[in-house]
Design a protein around this motif. Structure first.
Motif, PDB file in Angstrom:
ATOM      1  N   TRP A 124       0.832  -1.211   0.000  1.00  0.00           N
ATOM      2  CA  TRP A 124       0.000   0.000   0.000  1.00  0.00           C
ATOM      3  C   TRP A 124       0.863   1.255   0.000  1.00  0.00           C
ATOM      4  CZ3 TRP A 124       1.313   0.404   5.259  1.00  0.00           C
ATOM      5  CH2 TRP A 124       1.358  -0.815   5.963  1.00  0.00           C
ATOM      6  N   THR A 231      -7.624   6.383  -2.622  1.00  0.00           N
ATOM      7  CA  THR A 231      -8.550   5.881  -1.604  1.00  0.00           C
ATOM      8  C   THR A 231      -8.120   4.541  -1.019  1.00  0.00           C
ATOM      9  OG1 THR A 231     -10.392   7.051  -2.628  1.00  0.00           O
ATOM     10  CG2 THR A 231     -10.928   5.258  -1.115  1.00  0.00           C
ATOM     11  N   ASN A 232      -7.904   3.529  -1.853  1.00  0.00           N
ATOM     12  CA  ASN A 232      -7.566   2.196  -1.345  1.00  0.00           C
ATOM     13  C   ASN A 232      -6.269   2.201  -0.560  1.00  0.00           C
ATOM     14  OD1 ASN A 232      -9.861   1.045  -2.485  1.00  0.00           O
ATOM     15  ND2 ASN A 232      -8.819   0.475  -4.378  1.00  0.00           N
ATOM     16  N   GLU A 235      -6.673   4.131   2.824  1.00  0.00           N
ATOM     17  CA  GLU A 235      -7.488   3.360   3.763  1.00  0.00           C
ATOM     18  C   GLU A 235      -6.682   2.238   4.400  1.00  0.00           C
ATOM     19  OE1 GLU A 235     -10.927   2.060   1.654  1.00  0.00           O
ATOM     20  OE2 GLU A 235     -11.998   3.978   1.877  1.00  0.00           O
ATOM     21  N   LYS A 236      -5.826   1.581   3.618  1.00  0.00           N
ATOM     22  CA  LYS A 236      -5.001   0.501   4.161  1.00  0.00           C
ATOM     23  C   LYS A 236      -3.944   1.044   5.109  1.00  0.00           C
ATOM     24  CE  LYS A 236      -5.676  -2.688   0.302  1.00  0.00           C
ATOM     25  NZ  LYS A 236      -5.050  -3.386  -0.849  1.00  0.00           N
ATOM     26  N   SER A 239      -5.859   1.912   8.361  1.00  0.00           N
ATOM     27  CA  SER A 239      -6.316   0.718   9.083  1.00  0.00           C
ATOM     28  C   SER A 239      -5.146  -0.036   9.715  1.00  0.00           C
ATOM     29  CB  SER A 239      -7.105  -0.209   8.149  1.00  0.00           C
ATOM     30  OG  SER A 239      -6.276  -0.722   7.121  1.00  0.00           O
ATOM     31  N   ALA A 271      -4.480  12.831   5.525  1.00  0.00           N
ATOM     32  CA  ALA A 271      -5.323  11.699   5.905  1.00  0.00           C
ATOM     33  C   ALA A 271      -4.873  11.092   7.228  1.00  0.00           C
ATOM     34  CB  ALA A 271      -5.316  10.645   4.798  1.00  0.00           C
ATOM     35  N   ALA A 275      -6.945  11.232  10.753  1.00  0.00           N
ATOM     36  CA  ALA A 275      -7.363   9.954  11.339  1.00  0.00           C
ATOM     37  C   ALA A 275      -6.855   9.782  12.767  1.00  0.00           C
ATOM     38  CB  ALA A 275      -6.883   8.802  10.468  1.00  0.00           C
TER      39      ALA A 275
END
Length: 431
Positions: A124, A231-232, A235-236, A239, A271, A275
């Motif tokens: 990622w 996005t992908n 997000e990884k 997370s 981001a 977060a």
């Protein structure tokens, strides 16, 4: 590997010669950075390659975590809050490279970085966004056209990727409007040749028909298209940071350091900061070069083929000694004993060595079996447990009546981390 090393070293010599600077082997100290988790076979391969080309002493291994922390200690941007960073005892090192990414939790309570947990090799990094860009192009021109373009027009494809890199590292989360991208003429020609249509028509038939328009040969994209490509990957990243912070040994960490080329993206930085509002997120001015510069700084001080980072043992390590009497055709245990060298949860430094001496009264028809093992438990280990994993077994037969002292050592050599279980050197000597 040895040919590759020879090539780069030769380039260094030629470059210095071009500058009218005479360089010999003793002047060149090579620093090799290795991942937080590194197999013994990997470092052995590198060592063998260096020895093959004649470098037996003038090189050193440095963990990426060590190098990056060295950079922060020496080249700190005071605008980001040096006092807050120096107060921290635990931190999360997020290394976002091109193809892969890693997250390493470290403790700095005693002044020496100690690895608590590592999540490495995640796909990622920045390359994940590049793959999304490929899919974006395929949705417009189709897979056959795109593959033909990549295969036949390598230089144009490289040029297009470089243009996208500029866009990728420039888009911010608050941006709104359009970004410009000029498609290569060769791609347009291949599209017309294969599909008998121009790129404007292809865009109108794609999912992006309402988000792209053209000014002559310049394609104007809605910035939301670029953001969606992240996005992908983002997000990884988020997370996996959350997952790491929830680990018991890492709980309470409030400092996140972002390095690596992908960390240059303002979109990624925003981001992560959004977060984790309770964490201090630090990013150097040139995150892509933090590892490189830190390795040079660390290489000036580190001893060749040594490292200083400690790790928390994930397993209990020990040895079981069994003295067996083979007289009368049957094997009877005369004496047995279990010794624990390291317990799960204890810190282990590179170079740590534990020595244990075991004395036996021996005579003919006897032998001793020495079995090294690991266990995931921290309490007293029984050799009958099914959880035990055996590392190595040594057998020795005796010949005569005398007292025998057995010296047993377990040495945790540099970079012996292999998957989950470390593979230390075991030494048995019969004194």
């Amino acid at each position: 590997m040895d040919r590759l090393l020879s090539f780069f070293i030769a380039k260094i010599y030629r470059y210095k010669a071009f500058q009218n600077f005479e360089l010999c082997q003793k002047d060149l100290q090579i620093v090799i950075t290795v991942p937080p988790i590194c197999t013994k076979s990997y470092t052995t391969m590198l060592q063998n390659a260096f020895h093959f080309i004649g470098y037996t002493k003038r090189y050193s291994f440095v963990r990426e975590t060590e190098a990056i922390l060295q950079y922060w200690e020496n080249k700190w941007d005071t605008e980001q809050g040096l006092s807050d960073f120096k107060k921290t005892t635990r931190l999360l090192l997020v290394n976002l490279r091109g193809r892969t990414a890693s997250i390493t939790a470290l403790s700095t309570e005693d002044g020496t970085p100690r690895r608590l947990h590592t999540l490495a090799g995640g796909g990622w990094g920045g390359q994940a966004v590049n793959e999304e860009f490929k899919q974006f192009l395929i949705k417009i021109v189709g897979a056959p056209v795109f593959l033909k373009f990549v295969e036949e027009e390598e230089s144009d494809w490289m040029d297009l990727k470089m243009k996208f890199e500029t866009i990728k590292h420039g888009v911010k989360s608050e941006d709104d409007g359009k970004v410009s991208l000029r498609l290569p003429v060769s791609l347009r020609e291949i599209l017309e040749e294969c599909c008998n249509e121009n790129v404007q028509t292809a865009v109108q038939a794609s999912p992006y028909s309402k988000k792209i328009y053209f000014t002559r040969d310049l394609m104007r994209l809605d910035v939301s298209i670029i953001k969606d490509l992240f996005t992908n990957s983002v997000e990884k990243i988020i997370s996996n940071i959350k997952e790491t912070l929830q680990i018991e040994a890492v709980t309470g960490t409030k400092t996140i350091i972002m390095v690596g080329g992908f960390s240059e993206s303002p979109l990624v930085q925003s981001a992560v900061k959004e977060a984790f509002p309770d964490c201090n997120v630090f990013v150097p001015k040139e995150p892509a070069y933090a590892l490189l510069k830190g390795a040079v700084m660390k290489g000036r001080n580190v001893e060749p083929q040594k490292a200083s980072v400690t790790a928390v043992s994930k397993f209990t390590y020990g040895v079981h000694v069994c003295h067996i009497n083979d007289e009368h055709g049957s094997s009877e245990i005369e004496k047995e004993e279990t010794k624990i060298f390291f317990r799960k949860g204890e810190p282990i430094s590179v170079g740590d060595k534990v020595t244990w001496k075991f004395t036996l009264e021996t005579y003919d028809m006897q032998h001793v079996e020495i079995q090294f093992f690991t266990s995931p438990r921290t309490d007293t280990v029984s050799v009958d447990e099914s959880e035990i994993e055996y590392l190595e077994k040594v057998r020795h037969d005796f010949d005569g009546l005398h007292t025998k002292t057995i010296k047993i050592e377990m040495l945790f050599h540099p970079f012996c981390f292999e998957k989950e279980v470390m593979q230390p050197h075991q030494f048995v000597r019969f004194l």
